[in-house]
Write a protein that holds these residues in place. Structure first.
Motif, short mmCIF file in Angstrom:
data_model
loop_
_atom_site.label_atom_id
_atom_site.label_comp_id
_atom_site.label_asym_id
_atom_site.label_seq_id
_atom_site.Cartn_x
_atom_site.Cartn_y
_atom_site.Cartn_z
N LEU A 68 -2.56 3.55 3.43
CA LEU A 68 -1.22 3.81 2.87
C LEU A 68 -1.16 3.34 1.41
O LEU A 68 -0.68 4.07 0.54
N ALA A 69 -1.65 2.12 1.16
CA ALA A 69 -1.59 1.56 -0.20
C ALA A 69 -2.25 2.51 -1.19
O ALA A 69 -1.69 2.81 -2.26
N ASN A 70 -3.44 3.00 -0.83
CA ASN A 70 -4.14 3.91 -1.75
C ASN A 70 -3.37 5.21 -1.98
O ASN A 70 -3.27 5.70 -3.10
N ALA A 71 -2.82 5.75 -0.89
CA ALA A 71 -2.06 7.02 -1.01
C ALA A 71 -0.83 6.83 -1.89
O ALA A 71 -0.49 7.70 -2.70
N MET A 72 -0.15 5.69 -1.75
CA MET A 72 1.06 5.45 -2.55
C MET A 72 0.71 5.14 -4.01
O MET A 72 1.45 5.51 -4.92
N ARG A 73 -0.43 4.46 -4.23
CA ARG A 73 -0.87 4.22 -5.62
C ARG A 73 -1.10 5.56 -6.32
O ARG A 73 -0.74 5.73 -7.49
N ARG A 74 -1.69 6.49 -5.57
CA ARG A 74 -1.95 7.81 -6.17
C ARG A 74 -0.64 8.50 -6.55
O ARG A 74 -0.61 9.34 -7.44
N MET A 82 5.43 -1.67 -3.31
CA MET A 82 5.09 -1.54 -1.88
C MET A 82 5.37 -2.84 -1.13
O MET A 82 5.83 -2.82 0.01
N PHE A 83 5.14 -3.96 -1.80
CA PHE A 83 5.43 -5.26 -1.18
C PHE A 83 6.94 -5.42 -0.97
O PHE A 83 7.39 -5.87 0.08
N GLU A 84 7.72 -5.04 -1.98
CA GLU A 84 9.19 -5.14 -1.88
C GLU A 84 9.74 -4.24 -0.78
O GLU A 84 10.80 -4.53 -0.22
N LEU A 87 5.90 -2.59 2.96
CA LEU A 87 4.83 -1.69 3.43
C LEU A 87 3.45 -2.34 3.33
O LEU A 87 2.51 -1.92 4.00
N VAL A 88 3.32 -3.36 2.46
CA VAL A 88 2.05 -4.08 2.35
C VAL A 88 2.32 -5.58 2.39
O VAL A 88 3.45 -6.03 2.18
N LYS A 89 1.27 -6.34 2.68
CA LYS A 89 1.34 -7.80 2.64
C LYS A 89 0.31 -8.30 1.64
O LYS A 89 -0.67 -7.61 1.35
N HIS A 90 0.52 -9.52 1.14
CA HIS A 90 -0.44 -10.10 0.20
C HIS A 90 -1.61 -10.71 0.97
O HIS A 90 -1.41 -11.44 1.94
N GLY A 91 -2.84 -10.41 0.52
CA GLY A 91 -4.03 -10.99 1.13
C GLY A 91 -4.25 -12.42 0.61
O GLY A 91 -3.73 -12.78 -0.45
N LYS A 92 -5.04 -13.21 1.33
CA LYS A 92 -5.29 -14.60 0.92
C LYS A 92 -6.05 -14.67 -0.41
O LYS A 92 -5.85 -15.56 -1.21
N SER A 93 -6.95 -13.70 -0.61
CA SER A 93 -7.77 -13.76 -1.83
C SER A 93 -7.24 -12.80 -2.90
O SER A 93 -7.99 -12.24 -3.69
#
Length: 277
Positions: A68-74, A82-84, A87-93
């Motif tokens: 999803l993240a890649n499709a929305m970036r496009r 996306m975070f707001e 739809l996505v979460k922040h990874g640890k790294s």
């Protein structure tokens, strides 16, 4: 709020609604693609018709970290947007990953027709079984109901309140187009007020178990405060509306509604069932 902040808020809202709509389209396209086979199997097993898949805009979140993240970036959306939108979460790294993975997706659509959030049912093993979008600038689960955007157009004269999204889809498919569900919470006063704008009668069709009965009692108290007429279904031989309709058919469910107890009888019987009189 100062005018500038207000207009910034309005444009952020509009942007999130646009993003949610594009995400809903992505999930819907995924369901129809070869990748969507696990969700297609689940939809078939639950006997959900293609017409209902379209009506509810059902979709599939692939079992992948960034599809999803890649499709929305496009499409030009930033990771922050996306975070707001939840739809996505922040990874640890650093970086982000898709919040919904390997789930049948139910877009939550408000009464104006905006996609404000999502509810996703896991397709394999795992918890939670249902996952909702977090609270965002456009989504507040205690103030919205799943499928009210469809139920508000019903001519039935009452709203059926059920527990799960699948129950709602099954009810609509069987011709009960006034079914709604609260979003993973027990009924809230705000949701009850929303219902009262469209009807003065509510039929509670919660699961036929201890938790469902407790939730029914609580919902009665909230709905009564708004002078709504409340009836409660007694589903014997099935755990929820979806199972009841599959076992006994739509006509039997209609008879159940016609024979539903008013809330006083329901509460009295709940008490007398507890004690040997």
């Amino acid at each position: 709020l100062p005018e500038e902040a207000q207009s910034e808020d309005t444009s952020r809202r509009a942007r999130l609604l646009e993003l949610n709509r594009d995400a809903a389209r992505f999930f819907h396209d995924m369901l129809k693609s070869p990748q969507g086979a696990p969700a297609q199997d689940y939809v078939r097993r639950r006997a959900i018709s293609p017409a209902m898949v379209t009506r509810f805009g059902l979709g599939f979140a692939p079992d992948s970290w960034e599809s999803l993240a890649n499709a929305m970036r496009r499409k030009g959306y930033s990771d922050q947007e996306m975070f707001e939108a939840g739809l996505v979460k922040h990874g640890k790294s650093g970086g982000v990953y898709d919040a919904f993975r390997n789930r049948l997706m139910f877009p939550v659509i408000d009464v104006r027709g905006n996609v404000i959030g999502f509810s996703g049912r896991i397709l394999g093993e795992g918890e939670p079984k249902y996952m909702n979008s977090p609270e965002t600038l456009v989504f507040n689960k205690s103030r919205n109901l799943f499928a009210l955007n469809l139920a508000k157009k019903s001519k039935s004269g009452y709203i059926i309140l059920s527990e799960g999204n699948i129950d709602v889809v099954s009810l609509h498919q069987a011709g009960f187009d006034s079914a709604v569900a609260s979003l993973g919470t027990s009924l809230t006063p705000e949701q009850a007020r929303l219902i009262s704008r469209y009807t003065n009668e509510v039929v509670i069709a919660y699961d036929n178990d201890g938790a469902g009965m407790k939730a029914s009692q609580r919902a009665i108290g909230i709905l009564e405060k708004l002078d709504l007429r409340v009836k409660v279904l007694r589903m014997s031989g099935a755990k929820d509306p979806d199972e009841f309709i599959k076992l006994k058919g739509p006509d039997a469910f209609r008879n159940l509604i016609d024979a539903a107890e008013n809330q006083v009888d329901y509460r009295l019987r709940a008490v007398t069932d507890k004690y040997d009189l």
